[in-house]
Design a protein around this motif. Structure first.
Motif, PDB file in Angstrom:
ATOM      1  N   GLU A 229       0.997  -1.110  -0.034  1.00  0.00           N
ATOM      2  CA  GLU A 229      -0.041  -0.196  -0.192  1.00  0.00           C
ATOM      3  C   GLU A 229       0.778   1.149  -0.125  1.00  0.00           C
TER       4      GLU A 229
ATOM      5  N   THR B  52       0.831   5.689  -0.972  1.00  0.00           N
ATOM      6  CA  THR B  52       0.071   6.962  -1.237  1.00  0.00           C
ATOM      7  C   THR B  52      -0.779   7.002  -2.382  1.00  0.00           C
ATOM      8  N   GLU B  53      -0.232   6.285  -3.458  1.00  0.00           N
ATOM      9  CA  GLU B  53      -0.732   6.147  -4.759  1.00  0.00           C
ATOM     10  C   GLU B  53      -1.944   5.354  -4.913  1.00  0.00           C
TER      11      GLU B  53
ATOM     12  N   TRP C 138      -3.842   3.947  -2.061  1.00  0.00           N
ATOM     13  CA  TRP C 138      -4.486   3.996  -0.996  1.00  0.00           C
ATOM     14  C   TRP C 138      -5.826   4.417  -1.199  1.00  0.00           C
TER      15      TRP C 138
ATOM     16  N   ARG D 293       5.750  13.562  -5.299  1.00  0.00           N
ATOM     17  CA  ARG D 293       4.594  13.882  -5.829  1.00  0.00           C
ATOM     18  C   ARG D 293       3.920  15.027  -5.242  1.00  0.00           C
TER      19      ARG D 293
ATOM     20  N   VAL E  25       4.761  12.176   4.776  1.00  0.00           N
ATOM     21  CA  VAL E  25       4.234  13.212   3.816  1.00  0.00           C
ATOM     22  C   VAL E  25       2.727  13.413   4.638  1.00  0.00           C
TER      23      VAL E  25
ATOM     24  N   HIS F 177      -0.732  13.014   4.162  1.00  0.00           N
ATOM     25  CA  HIS F 177      -1.854  12.529   3.624  1.00  0.00           C
ATOM     26  C   HIS F 177      -2.460  11.624   4.422  1.00  0.00           C
TER      27      HIS F 177
ATOM     28  N   SER G 141      -3.703   8.942   4.766  1.00  0.00           N
ATOM     29  CA  SER G 141      -3.261   7.662   4.901  1.00  0.00           C
ATOM     30  C   SER G 141      -2.032   7.488   6.254  1.00  0.00           C
TER      31      SER G 141
ATOM     32  N   LEU H  52       0.760   7.189   5.476  1.00  0.00           N
ATOM     33  CA  LEU H  52       2.044   6.535   4.641  1.00  0.00           C
ATOM     34  C   LEU H  52       3.016   7.433   4.744  1.00  0.00           C
ATOM     35  N   SER H  53       4.236   6.903   3.807  1.00  0.00           N
ATOM     36  CA  SER H  53       5.237   7.574   3.616  1.00  0.00           C
ATOM     37  C   SER H  53       5.269   7.641   2.166  1.00  0.00           C
ATOM     38  N   ALA H  54       6.191   8.661   1.505  1.00  0.00           N
ATOM     39  CA  ALA H  54       6.120   8.496  -0.075  1.00  0.00           C
ATOM     40  C   ALA H  54       7.603   9.282  -0.658  1.00  0.00           C
TER      41      ALA H  54
END
Lengths: 197, 518
Positions: A166, A168-169, A171, B40, B90, B92, B94, B96-98
């Motif tokens: 998973e 960030t793209e 999710w 991004r 980041v 976001h 979620s 999550l990391s990016a």
């Protein structure tokens, strides 16, 4: 006389309609079983053969002819079974034993160990592996359906299945956690007896 | 041109909370030691890094290049050294990391070479005529100009013309309809000349009939500043087709669909781009960046961020991209009872999960959250189908029906009730007397719809490839069979010929042969 006219009209009508039907039967003939196509459209097209048939279309044909159970497709999951059941007007069944839905994954070739035997290339149903004899092979991960058909032929055991991570793209928002407004009402037997009417 | 904006359907009046942060001028944020630049920062594909660890960069140097059309480049906001390229937290929802590029600032803040598209603002009129639209588009892509209103769609893509539909209206969106946010307000007040110059540049490029600058009527100073700047530009050359329009402050007036309807009376259904209606829309801050890029050669490296909510010093700051959000909010001195930070506005924003997450091109506002500003959510009760949500929905949907199907995880049914038309503005959840987090349900269901579409695409592609493979296998089999047959026929012919020559030529019989020996 009236009777004869009526008979003549009906005969003429029957002849015309018969001719029209005959024409339609020849010229608007549907090739193949349309039901097969509809079922095939609901299958995930991984071509993995986990259902016991050599691909998604053969399985769809088997269902259409009434020979196969609708709950054999593991990659399609419960949702796939539900869709086929809705299409055919059948009862929804749980997935067949042993046909557990796995999290999505893609194959990856450990390139150091690949000997370039091309056996996996021949096994891949969607041409998602590139390479040539005695050259290293690699999987085009965006085309891989995760069917695992390349795993058994590999003599070096150098193909691994990587679960799709998973990011960030890809999710997506989760189902909101519903907080109950009030704790469940605990009624004493006496109280419930009083309230019942 | 409409004299007065039309009233769009639904919407709600909210407490503005604009005054707190709008009364002080834009300040410059101090340069942090390390800048984290997630690759991004725009819609479409993320650009690819073109620097390596240890590289020296100057302010404005390109550090990641767009490789696809719907993608925009990224630039170093200050001079320094690239320290790392890898996953980093980041902002976001979620958590999550990016992938990101980390730059350690050297403190000199030294500009690299600036290459404006127009050599100097004074000569711009002459230069402009010589510019091809494609050249401008490529330039803006390389300058990393994206929509700064929040959607971060690459601006150069929006300069392409729709086939068959001539563009009639250019809308500059300065509505800024969400409460608390004032970054565009301050920008329009303080840098109105650049906003107007950018507007005129885009107007000339797109060759539109009319240009409307939309400002909500709770920002009269911004509207006045723009009118004054327009008058100054008018003094230089006559401008008749540009007007500043004041909109009633009804949320979500700044949403693109509502804005287009209010100003032109045209409605865009989902999946229909505004260009198909002959309308194009840019955010006011984006237009400012367009002008800074084309006239001054400055890529997008900074943006104005509103710091507000439960803080001692609310206001706006011009922030280098990549500054950690926690560090930035600390500059406004959050009060002790602050328990979280909202990124974006209170209606559509989300909670920050990691205070190291950096400011990106789309970050317009940080709000220090406290119970005094945002009372805790009351527990969710059952939907009684009162239809309050349907009355306020600016898209004319029936949120109670969407909720019913989304809650049942039946996204197909929800999609039939036009779920994908939902703009997630949050009006429905705001008025819901049952306190149902409607938008959360809709976001979940939209994700399901998108996942189903993606699975369908994947299946179609896999099927096509599988069928082609089978076709190829059959063809190869047939070819092989044909080759074998041909070889066999050739062999047979040879044998037959040999047999014929055998019997026909008497010389053959006389010569002693080894061939026929067996």
């Amino acid at each position: 006389m009236d009777v004869l006219t009526a008979i003549a009209i009906l005969t003429l009508g029957a002849a015309l309609l018969g001719a029209a039907l005959g024409f339609a039967a020849v010229h608007f003939r549907v090739e193949g079983n349309p039901l097969t196509e509809k079922i095939a459209a609901l299958l995930p097209q991984t071509q993995c053969g986990q259902c016991g048939y050599p691909g998604c279309k053969p399985y769809a044909e088997a269902i259409a002819q009434g020979g196969a159970d609708i709950n054999l497709c593991a990659p399609g999951g419960e949702d796939g079974v539900r869709k086929i059941a809705e299409l055919l007007g059948l009862e929804i069944k749980p997935l067949a034993e042993g046909a557990a839905q796995k999290p999505p994954a893609v194959a990856r070739i450990v390139e150091d160990r690949c000997i370039g035997c091309t056996l996996c290339i021949q096994a891949c149903p969607v041409d998602a592996i590139v390479g040539a004899a005695k050259q290293m092979h690699t999987v085009i991960s965006s085309l891989c359906t995760g069917c695992e058909l390349c795993l058994p032929p590999c003599p070096e055991n150098c193909i691994e299945m990587l679960p799709v991570q998973e990011t960030t793209e890809n999710w997506a928002w989760r189902y909101p956690a519903r907080v109950p407004a009030l704790p469940p009402l605990a009624l004493s037997p006496a109280a419930s007896g009083e309230n019942s009417c | 041109m409409l004299k007065r904006p039309l009233a769009f359907r639904g919407g709600i009046r909210l407490a503005h909370h604009k005054y707190e942060s709008a009364h002080s001028p834009i300040a410059s944020a101090p340069l942090p030691e390390r800048l984290i630049l997630p690759l991004r920062q725009s819609a479409g594909r993320a650009p690819e890094p073109i620097v390596r660890e240890g590289d020296r960069v100057k302010k404005g140097d390109r550090i990641a290049a767009a490789e696809e059309w719907i993608s925009a480049s990224l630039h170093a906001p200050t001079s320094g050294t690239v320290r790392a390229i890898g996953p980093f937290p980041v902002a976001h929802p979620s958590g999550l990391s990016a992938p990101a590029i980390v730059i350690e600032a050297d403190g000199a803040d030294e500009w690299g070479e600036k290459t404006p598209l127009l050599d100097s603002p004074a000569r711009s009129a002459a230069n402009r005529a010589a510019l091809s639209p494609e050249e401008t588009q490529r330039f803006l892509q390389n300058m990393g100009v994206v929509g700064l209103g929040g959607a971060v769609f690459p601006s150069h893509v929006k300069l392409s013309r729709a086939p068959n539909t001539p563009l009639q209206t250019l809308i500059i969106n300065g509505a800024e309809c969400e409460p608390f946010i004032t970054c565009d307000d301050r920008l329009m007040r303080e840098r109105a000349d650049d906003v107007i110059s950018g507007t005129l540049f885009l107007r000339d490029l797109l060759e539109v009939k009319e240009t409307l600058i939309a400002v909500e009527n709770n920002k009269p100073e911004a509207a006045d500043a723009l009118r004054a700047a327009l008058a100054r530009a008018d003094a230089a050359r006559e401008i008749r087709d540009v007007a500043v329009m004041e909109l009633p402050a009804i949320y979500p007036a700044g949403s693109i669909k509502q804005l287009i309807f209010a100003l032109t009376g045209k409605r865009a259904p989902a999946h229909v781009l505004p260009t198909a209606l002959g309308v194009q829309c840019f955010n006011a801050a984006t237009v400012y960046c367009v002008w800074r890029a084309v006239a001054h050669g400055e890529p997008v490296t900074h943006r104005v961020v509103t710091l507000t909510g439960n803080v001692e010093h609310p206001g706006n700051m011009e922030v280098p991209l990549g500054m950690p959000m926690g560090q930035l909010l600390a500059l406004a001195r959050p009060r002790p009872e602050t328990d979280a930070c909202i990124v974006g506005g209170p209606m559509m924003g989300f909670l920050l999960t990691d205070e190291r997450a950096p400011v990106v091109k789309g970050s317009n506002c940080l709000i220090a959250r406290s119970d005094a500003f945002f009372p805790p959510l009351e527990p969710e009760t059952s939907c009684i189908r009162c239809t309050s949500c349907a009355q306020v929905c600016p898209q004319g949907l029936q949120p109670y029906e969407l909720y019913w199907w989304s809650r049942a995880k039946n996204s197909e049914k929800a999609a039939r009730y036009q779920l994908m038309e939902c703009i997630e503005c949050g009006c429905c959840a705001y008025v819901c007397p049952a306190h149902i987090p409607l938008v959360q349900y809709f976001r979940f269901a939209k994700g399901e719809v998108r996942a189903a579409e993606k699975a369908q695409d994947m299946a179609a592609r896999a099927k096509e490839r599988f069928e082609f493979r089978q076709l190829r296998a059959e063809r190869e089999k047939a070819e092989r069979a044909e080759k074998l047959a041909r070889a066999a026929a050739l062999q047979a012919e040879k044998l037959a010929l040999a047999a014929v020559t055998d019997t026909d030529s008497p010389a053959n019989a006389q010569t002693p042969t080894t061939e026929n020996a067996p």
